[in-house]
Design a protein around this motif. Structure first.
Motif, PDB file in Angstrom:
ATOM      1  N   SER A  36       0.838  -1.215   0.000  1.00  0.00           N
ATOM      2  CA  SER A  36       0.000   0.000   0.000  1.00  0.00           C
ATOM      3  C   SER A  36       0.863   1.252   0.000  1.00  0.00           C
ATOM      4  O   SER A  36       0.542   2.242  -0.677  1.00  0.00           O
ATOM      5  N   ILE A  49      -4.531   3.016   3.249  1.00  0.00           N
ATOM      6  CA  ILE A  49      -3.921   3.213   4.563  1.00  0.00           C
ATOM      7  C   ILE A  49      -2.783   2.203   4.743  1.00  0.00           C
ATOM      8  O   ILE A  49      -2.755   1.150   4.111  1.00  0.00           O
ATOM      9  N   THR A  57      -4.516  -3.848   4.914  1.00  0.00           N
ATOM     10  CA  THR A  57      -5.442  -3.708   3.782  1.00  0.00           C
ATOM     11  C   THR A  57      -6.435  -4.869   3.781  1.00  0.00           C
ATOM     12  O   THR A  57      -6.031  -6.020   3.891  1.00  0.00           O
ATOM     13  N   ASP A  76      -4.035  -2.452  -5.502  1.00  0.00           N
ATOM     14  CA  ASP A  76      -3.427  -2.834  -4.221  1.00  0.00           C
ATOM     15  C   ASP A  76      -4.284  -3.944  -3.629  1.00  0.00           C
ATOM     16  O   ASP A  76      -5.513  -3.857  -3.643  1.00  0.00           O
TER      17      ASP A  76
HETATM   18 MG   LIG Z   1      -1.744  -2.852   2.466  1.00  0.00          MG
END
Ligand SMILES: [Mg+2]
Ligand SMILES: Nc1nc2c(ncn2[C@@H]2O[C@H](COP(=O)(O)OP(=O)(O)OP(=O)(O)O)[C@@H](O)[C@H]2O)c(=O)[nH]1
Length: 314
Positions: A36, A49, A57, A76
């Motif tokens: 991320s 985040i 995540t 992501d």
């Molecule tokens: Mg992540």
């Protein structure tokens, strides 16, 4: 406020010029390797985040990078791990689905440590893929003096393949130009999939909830972060301020106590920090009201999981 993170409301999708390239790049890997952080750096905006805690995540997220020559849609994904509850199973299933729906796979590893069982598990998953794969050795800024042994462990990991290997630091940005160039080289010619000024197709409400969850990940310990789901109950906009009412759902009364803290100090700290982040997102003043709710065993309940935004994606 826009539904999505547009820079303008008038964005349209232009016709791609001759030789324009585009496609979807899936960022996959073990939890906590920096996927991320990498996506945020590559697109130059905080969409996802991040935290030092594994399994930050939980949803597949798209971040869009548009240059003169190409549009790359980064996907992501949650860190692939052995799941222990229904939430984990949904998360990992969605990460695996993402592998099949992208044009290029960017396998990210933490090159401050040697390759381990978690990486081998992912290599197994990649056995059957047809798309090009790039191995990204992240956290170069943290490589120790004897990095050769670490690098060798990753060379060994991918010995059956001729994948390009790129070293970078998602934290400092070092090496990311090379990564971007390599990705564009590997993409096929294609159209604009999104308006050039769009950075994500994630709704703003979703990102607001994530920014609150991020502060909980940063500020609380032990089992609490994994037991939390944040839901945005109401957003009221006035010309002067955006008012947000959000619920922090936990599984047990003891966790509720930790989130609230002595005389409400923890909840206050979470609220203050999250409000600052959300103000950057909406580029305006924010009033944030947080409630804490106990939803027993929500991570095992299909109904609650769906309500909190965790579903199996196609
Ligand atoms: Mg992540
Ligand atoms: N030193 C250093 N730390 C990094 C780098 N990239 C990420 N990190 C840190 O590693 C931790 C995990 O980063 P994330 O981006 O949340 O990792 P992730 O792979 O998305 O993790 P999950 O969402 O749990 O799968 C955070 O504390 C980051 O600041 C890097 O290049 N160097």
């Amino acid at each position: 406020m826009n539904d999505n993170l547009h820079l303008s409301n008038l964005s349209t999708i232009p016709t791609a010029p001759e030789g324009f390239k585009s496609g979807f790049v899936g960022i996959i890997g073990r939890p906590n390797v920096g996927k991320s952080t990498l996506m945020n750096q590559l697109i130059g905006q905080k969409i996802a985040i991040t935290s030092p805690i594994s399994q930050t995540t939980r949803n597949r997220l798209r971040g869009i990078l548009t240059t003169e020559k190409a549009q790359i849609i980064f996907v992501d994904t949650p860190g692939i791990h052995k799941p222990h509850h229904t939430l984990g199973k949904i998360i990992v299933k969605n990460a695996k689905t993402a592998i099949n729906s992208v044009d290029i796979i960017l396998l990210v590893v933490d090159s401050s440590v040697k390759s381990g069982g978690g990486d081998r598990y992912i290599m197994d998953l990649l056995k059957t893929v047809n798309q090009p794969v790039i191995l990204g050795l992240n956290k170069q800024d943290q490589q120790p003096e004897n990095y050769q042994a670490i690098d060798e462990s990753y060379t060994h990991l991918i010995q059956d393949h001729s994948w390009p290997v790129i070293k970078f630091s998602a934290l400092t940005g070092d090496g990311l130009q090379t990564l971007q160039k390599t990705l564009i080289q590997q993409l096929d010619p294609g159209p604009y999939y999104y308006p050039p000024d769009l950075i994500t197709d994630q709704p703003e409400r979703f990102i607001m909830g994530e920014l609150i969850r991020e502060q909980i990940l940063q500020l609380t310990r032990q089992e609490v972060p994994h037991s939390v789901a944040v839901t945005i109950e109401k957003v009221e906009e006035t010309p002067k301020i955006t008012k947000i009412f959000a619920a922090i759902n936990v599984e047990r009364n003891s966790q509720k106590g930790i989130i609230i803290g002595q005389k409400g100090t923890m909840l206050k700290a979470i609220g203050t920090a999250a409000r600052e982040q959300i103000q950057k997102l909406v580029a305006g003043d924010v009033y944030l009201k947080l409630f804490v709710k106990v939803e027993s065993q929500w991570r095992q309940s299909n109904l609650r999981l769906a309500e909190f935004g965790y579903r199996v994606e196609e």
